[in-house]
Design a protein around this motif. Structure first.
Motif, PDB file in Angstrom:
ATOM      1  N   GLN B 152       8.885  -8.311   2.582  1.00  0.00           N
ATOM      2  CA  GLN B 152       8.894  -7.008   3.264  1.00  0.00           C
ATOM      3  C   GLN B 152       9.246  -5.894   2.284  1.00  0.00           C
ATOM      4  O   GLN B 152       8.657  -4.820   2.308  1.00  0.00           O
ATOM      5  CB  GLN B 152       9.909  -7.008   4.406  1.00  0.00           C
ATOM      6  CG  GLN B 152       9.464  -7.766   5.627  1.00  0.00           C
ATOM      7  CD  GLN B 152      10.442  -7.609   6.783  1.00  0.00           C
ATOM      8  OE1 GLN B 152      11.158  -6.636   6.891  1.00  0.00           O
ATOM      9  NE2 GLN B 152      10.477  -8.608   7.650  1.00  0.00           N
ATOM     10  N   GLN B 153      10.223  -6.167   1.416  1.00  0.00           N
ATOM     11  CA  GLN B 153      10.624  -5.124   0.483  1.00  0.00           C
ATOM     12  C   GLN B 153       9.507  -4.838  -0.524  1.00  0.00           C
ATOM     13  O   GLN B 153       9.260  -3.698  -0.881  1.00  0.00           O
ATOM     14  CB  GLN B 153      11.942  -5.510  -0.221  1.00  0.00           C
ATOM     15  CG  GLN B 153      12.601  -4.373  -0.990  1.00  0.00           C
ATOM     16  CD  GLN B 153      13.027  -3.190  -0.121  1.00  0.00           C
ATOM     17  OE1 GLN B 153      12.222  -2.650   0.654  1.00  0.00           O
ATOM     18  NE2 GLN B 153      14.266  -2.776  -0.241  1.00  0.00           N
ATOM     19  N   ARG B 154       8.820  -5.897  -0.948  1.00  0.00           N
ATOM     20  CA  ARG B 154       7.699  -5.666  -1.862  1.00  0.00           C
ATOM     21  C   ARG B 154       6.556  -4.949  -1.138  1.00  0.00           C
ATOM     22  O   ARG B 154       5.845  -4.133  -1.733  1.00  0.00           O
ATOM     23  CB  ARG B 154       7.218  -6.991  -2.465  1.00  0.00           C
ATOM     24  CG  ARG B 154       8.112  -7.429  -3.636  1.00  0.00           C
ATOM     25  CD  ARG B 154       7.567  -8.625  -4.340  1.00  0.00           C
ATOM     26  NE  ARG B 154       7.756  -9.829  -3.563  1.00  0.00           N
ATOM     27  CZ  ARG B 154       6.931 -10.878  -3.611  1.00  0.00           C
ATOM     28  NH1 ARG B 154       5.868 -10.856  -4.385  1.00  0.00           N
ATOM     29  NH2 ARG B 154       7.179 -11.936  -2.867  1.00  0.00           N
ATOM     30  N   LEU B 155       6.405  -5.243   0.164  1.00  0.00           N
ATOM     31  CA  LEU B 155       5.408  -4.508   0.947  1.00  0.00           C
ATOM     32  C   LEU B 155       5.762  -3.021   0.993  1.00  0.00           C
ATOM     33  O   LEU B 155       4.891  -2.150   0.868  1.00  0.00           O
ATOM     34  CB  LEU B 155       5.335  -5.088   2.362  1.00  0.00           C
ATOM     35  CG  LEU B 155       4.370  -4.393   3.318  1.00  0.00           C
ATOM     36  CD1 LEU B 155       2.931  -4.594   2.877  1.00  0.00           C
ATOM     37  CD2 LEU B 155       4.546  -4.892   4.749  1.00  0.00           C
ATOM     38  N   CYS B 156       7.042  -2.722   1.165  1.00  0.00           N
ATOM     39  CA  CYS B 156       7.474  -1.316   1.191  1.00  0.00           C
ATOM     40  C   CYS B 156       7.179  -0.644  -0.145  1.00  0.00           C
ATOM     41  O   CYS B 156       6.796   0.528  -0.194  1.00  0.00           O
ATOM     42  CB  CYS B 156       8.963  -1.222   1.503  1.00  0.00           C
ATOM     43  SG  CYS B 156       9.349  -1.715   3.185  1.00  0.00           S
ATOM     44  N   LEU B 157       7.342  -1.413  -1.217  1.00  0.00           N
ATOM     45  CA  LEU B 157       7.019  -0.893  -2.546  1.00  0.00           C
ATOM     46  C   LEU B 157       5.509  -0.641  -2.653  1.00  0.00           C
ATOM     47  O   LEU B 157       5.076   0.403  -3.158  1.00  0.00           O
ATOM     48  CB  LEU B 157       7.490  -1.895  -3.604  1.00  0.00           C
ATOM     49  CG  LEU B 157       7.523  -1.457  -5.060  1.00  0.00           C
ATOM     50  CD1 LEU B 157       8.254  -0.140  -5.213  1.00  0.00           C
ATOM     51  CD2 LEU B 157       8.200  -2.534  -5.911  1.00  0.00           C
ATOM     52  N   ALA B 158       4.723  -1.589  -2.129  1.00  0.00           N
ATOM     53  CA  ALA B 158       3.267  -1.424  -2.147  1.00  0.00           C
ATOM     54  C   ALA B 158       2.855  -0.196  -1.339  1.00  0.00           C
ATOM     55  O   ALA B 158       1.936   0.541  -1.707  1.00  0.00           O
ATOM     56  CB  ALA B 158       2.589  -2.665  -1.579  1.00  0.00           C
ATOM     57  N   ARG B 159       3.569   0.033  -0.240  1.00  0.00           N
ATOM     58  CA  ARG B 159       3.273   1.172   0.624  1.00  0.00           C
ATOM     59  C   ARG B 159       3.475   2.483  -0.141  1.00  0.00           C
ATOM     60  O   ARG B 159       2.722   3.446   0.028  1.00  0.00           O
ATOM     61  CB  ARG B 159       4.211   1.100   1.833  1.00  0.00           C
ATOM     62  CG  ARG B 159       3.957   2.081   2.923  1.00  0.00           C
ATOM     63  CD  ARG B 159       4.781   1.766   4.147  1.00  0.00           C
ATOM     64  NE  ARG B 159       6.227   1.804   3.875  1.00  0.00           N
ATOM     65  CZ  ARG B 159       7.157   1.541   4.780  1.00  0.00           C
ATOM     66  NH1 ARG B 159       6.811   1.194   6.002  1.00  0.00           N
ATOM     67  NH2 ARG B 159       8.430   1.594   4.477  1.00  0.00           N
ATOM     68  N   VAL B 160       4.513   2.504  -0.989  1.00  0.00           N
ATOM     69  CA  VAL B 160       4.758   3.692  -1.809  1.00  0.00           C
ATOM     70  C   VAL B 160       3.694   3.823  -2.900  1.00  0.00           C
ATOM     71  O   VAL B 160       3.141   4.898  -3.132  1.00  0.00           O
ATOM     72  CB  VAL B 160       6.167   3.629  -2.433  1.00  0.00           C
ATOM     73  CG1 VAL B 160       6.341   4.732  -3.465  1.00  0.00           C
ATOM     74  CG2 VAL B 160       7.228   3.737  -1.359  1.00  0.00           C
ATOM     75  N   ILE B 161       3.412   2.685  -3.552  1.00  0.00           N
ATOM     76  CA  ILE B 161       2.463   2.704  -4.674  1.00  0.00           C
ATOM     77  C   ILE B 161       1.073   3.143  -4.210  1.00  0.00           C
ATOM     78  O   ILE B 161       0.351   3.826  -4.941  1.00  0.00           O
ATOM     79  CB  ILE B 161       2.403   1.308  -5.335  1.00  0.00           C
ATOM     80  CG1 ILE B 161       3.692   1.075  -6.121  1.00  0.00           C
ATOM     81  CG2 ILE B 161       1.197   1.179  -6.238  1.00  0.00           C
ATOM     82  CD1 ILE B 161       3.803  -0.314  -6.672  1.00  0.00           C
ATOM     83  N   ALA B 162       0.713   2.772  -2.974  1.00  0.00           N
ATOM     84  CA  ALA B 162      -0.611   3.111  -2.451  1.00  0.00           C
ATOM     85  C   ALA B 162      -0.850   4.615  -2.467  1.00  0.00           C
ATOM     86  O   ALA B 162      -1.991   5.068  -2.495  1.00  0.00           O
ATOM     87  CB  ALA B 162      -0.769   2.562  -1.033  1.00  0.00           C
ATOM     88  N   VAL B 163       0.219   5.396  -2.427  1.00  0.00           N
ATOM     89  CA  VAL B 163       0.106   6.850  -2.425  1.00  0.00           C
ATOM     90  C   VAL B 163      -0.068   7.392  -3.849  1.00  0.00           C
ATOM     91  O   VAL B 163      -0.321   8.563  -4.049  1.00  0.00           O
ATOM     92  CB  VAL B 163       1.366   7.453  -1.743  1.00  0.00           C
ATOM     93  CG1 VAL B 163       1.282   8.951  -1.620  1.00  0.00           C
ATOM     94  CG2 VAL B 163       1.582   6.847  -0.382  1.00  0.00           C
ATOM     95  N   ARG B 164       0.032   6.511  -4.841  1.00  0.00           N
ATOM     96  CA  ARG B 164      -0.040   6.899  -6.260  1.00  0.00           C
ATOM     97  C   ARG B 164       0.984   7.970  -6.622  1.00  0.00           C
ATOM     98  O   ARG B 164       0.622   9.072  -7.064  1.00  0.00           O
ATOM     99  CB  ARG B 164      -1.447   7.415  -6.614  1.00  0.00           C
ATOM    100  CG  ARG B 164      -2.520   6.376  -6.474  1.00  0.00           C
ATOM    101  CD  ARG B 164      -2.631   5.545  -7.734  1.00  0.00           C
ATOM    102  NE  ARG B 164      -3.108   4.193  -7.381  1.00  0.00           N
ATOM    103  CZ  ARG B 164      -2.623   3.077  -7.887  1.00  0.00           C
ATOM    104  NH1 ARG B 164      -1.652   3.100  -8.763  1.00  0.00           N
ATOM    105  NH2 ARG B 164      -3.099   1.910  -7.536  1.00  0.00           N
ATOM    106  N   PRO B 165       2.266   7.687  -6.427  1.00  0.00           N
ATOM    107  CA  PRO B 165       3.275   8.682  -6.790  1.00  0.00           C
ATOM    108  C   PRO B 165       3.465   8.714  -8.304  1.00  0.00           C
ATOM    109  O   PRO B 165       2.957   7.854  -9.016  1.00  0.00           O
ATOM    110  CB  PRO B 165       4.543   8.157  -6.111  1.00  0.00           C
ATOM    111  CG  PRO B 165       4.357   6.681  -6.102  1.00  0.00           C
ATOM    112  CD  PRO B 165       2.879   6.423  -6.002  1.00  0.00           C
TER     113      PRO B 165
END
Lengths: 281, 255
Positions: B152-165
């Motif tokens: 779940q935590q890595r998914l949350c990280l993926a969710r952030v990365i998907a936005v290309r910050p």
């Protein structure tokens, strides 16, 4: 007296008390089914009333109640859910919003006949909608609003604050978080509130008394500006205003109204469990 | 190179000062660790970097935080855009109660990124970046909450990365995870730092020493106002700290 015995006595007592709640409901439903079922036939459901409503069917009243319920929903759902979203997601805690909340609580405790008089004054006379489905639906919608607003607001508030924060941390606007995360999460609760409110509207007599209900109208309404018969009012009429009314028809009408309301309740339950299952927890 | 330049940042809640005069540089494509005992204001500082404190009404921030020479606290600054550029991973894994796919796709959808690239590709790339793709490629429609906490935590990280910050803020991202999952998150940070600037708040000094390039040590001496005691190269902070209080903290004398 030993602790165990005291506990057992307590359980028995509480069990009896809940029986006291259930038994009258079962008795009422049982009595209505028992004496009303023989009256219910295809003709009863699909034909116009005959012989001064002493024979024939209650078709126009059924259609009228369905139309009124739909009309009420059409007005009350967008306004009610919108108000709930505003109160839960946007409104600051200040004198203005506290006044709104106070108004909602008070609206919920107003007797339904007062809504009827209000509807008569505002919609029928002042706005000149006449005695019509439009006026009746609007009156019922106003009566339903407090239920829809307060249950929807509660459902929205039950969605963890964190989801809104996370949505914002991902570059979503306030509204995007509400629309994509908060509203879908709150939907089962909102639907429950909406159906509870509409149930009450479907079964009410007083608000439609002056605003829409026709004593006897052996045809279907043609437009929103027409009067219509409706089940609760029809039941009132044939129980009190028509001499030599066969008891069976009264009970049959009550059974149809009850079945309509209970089946809407069932739909609400099904919708809720569908959403729960889809979420898999 | 400095990605976010924080100068004399102070925060007050009402009339209560919680952070006093913090000057720190968040270096480009490096991991900056913010360490210190509980209540020293390190999380508060982290949340200043993408203005997540805005929702706390009484919070007031002074000083400057520059991103591309522009103060993110200047009037009229686009906060929604800021949060797209400076993403955040929270302490507890907090996926939305939706499918795995919808979680990762949330940011790209609200930002309209899928008009330029296929949403499927964005989701796949983000999940690959956090090493989840192989594990869950066949179960993208499953509820995200059925994953393990670490996933779940890595998914949350993926969710952030998907936005290309450009910058990823992490607020004790491993504190709810077991040691093996913690290690995976740390490995992941070392991989991601090739492309992203990372700032992490951590309680765990070993973690700071293991993953970070720069370390800022926060401390409060009155139990209320956090101050920056020392800031520098992680190797130096942990081997030759200048300040006695840093020495005491990293040798485990308090905290």
């Amino acid at each position: 007296m030993s602790q165990q015995l005291a506990q057992k006595l307590g359980f028995v007592l509480l069990g009896l008390l809940s029986l006291v709640v259930i038994v009258p409901i079962l008795l009422v439903i049982g009595a209505i089914i028992y004496s009303g079922l023989p009256a219910v036939s295809w003709e009863f459901l699909s034909a116009m009333p005959r012989d001064g409503m002493r024979a024939g069917g209650i078709y126009p009243a059924i259609v009228g109640t369905i139309l009124l319920t739909l009309g009420t929903g059409l007005v009350a759902i967008p306004v009610g859910v919108g108000a709930a979203v505003y109160l839960s997601e946007y409104a600051q805690d200040n004198v203005f919003t506290r006044a709104i909340r106070l108004a909602i609580v008070n609206l919920a405790s107003i007797p339904s006949v007062v809504y009827g008089l209000f509807g008569l004054g505002l919609f029928v006379l002042l706005l000149q909608f006449g005695t019509s489905i439009l006026a009746g639906s609007l009156t019922l919608a106003i009566m339903t609003l407090p239920v829809i607003i307060s249950t929807s607001e509660e459902a929205l508030r039950a969605v963890p604050m964190e989801y809104r924060t996370v949505s914002e941390s991902l570059g979503g606007t306030h509204w995007q978080g509400i629309r994509r995360i908060v509203l879908p999460q709150a939907l089962p609760g909102i639907i429950t509130g909406v159906i509870l409110g509409l149930l009450r509207a479907a079964g009410e007599t007083a608000p439609i008394l002056f605003t829409v209900a026709a004593f006897f109208l052996p045809r279907l309404p043609q437009s929103p500006f027409d009067q219509t018969m409706a089940l609760p009012y029809h039941l009132y009429v044939i129980s009190t205003q028509v001499p030599a009314m066969p008891l069976q028809i009264q009970h049959g009408t009550a059974l149809v109204l009850l079945a309509f309301v209970l089946s809407m309740n069932l739909v609400a339950t099904l919708i809720r469990s569908y959403f729960r299952r889809r979420r898999e927890w | 190179m400095t990605r976010m330049d924080c100068q004399n940042v102070s925060v007050t809640y009402g009339d209560k000062p919680v952070l006093d005069d913090i000057t720190v540089e968040i270096k480009e494509r490096k991991i900056t660790a913010l360490i210190g005992p509980s209540g020293c204001g390190k999380s508060t500082f982290l949340r200043c970097l993408n203005r997540m404190n805005d929702s706390i009404k009484s919070a007031h921030v002074t000083g400057q935080i520059l991103l591309d020479d522009e103060d993110i606290y200047s009037a009229g600054y686009d906060v929604v855009r800021l949060r797209q550029r400076v993403g955040m991973v929270f302490q507890r894994p907090n996926p939305f109660p939706q499918s795995i796919y919808d979680n990762v796709a949330f940011g790209p959808r609200v930002l309209g990124m899928h008009r330029d690239a296929s949403l499927d590709d964005i989701v796949e790339q983000a999940l690959q970046d956090v090493g989840l793709w192989r594990e869950i490629r066949d179960t993208l429609k499953r509820d995200a909450l059925t994953l393990s906490l670490g996933q779940q935590q890595r998914l949350c990280l993926a969710r952030v990365i998907a936005v290309r910050p450009e910058v990823i803020l992490m607020d004790e991202p491993a504190s709810a995870l077991d040691p093996i999952e913690t290690l995976r998150i740390e490995d992941l940070m070392r991989e991601l730092v090739d492309d992203y600037t990372i700032a992490i708040v951590t309680h765990n000094m070993q973690q700071a020493a293991r993953v970070s390039d720069w370390t800022a040590f926060f401390l409060t001496d009155d139990g209320q106002t956090g101050k920056l005691i020392e800031y520098g190269d992680t190797g130096r902070i942990f081997t030759q700290p200048q300040d006695q209080r840093t020495i005491d903290y990293i040798t485990g004398r308090f905290g």
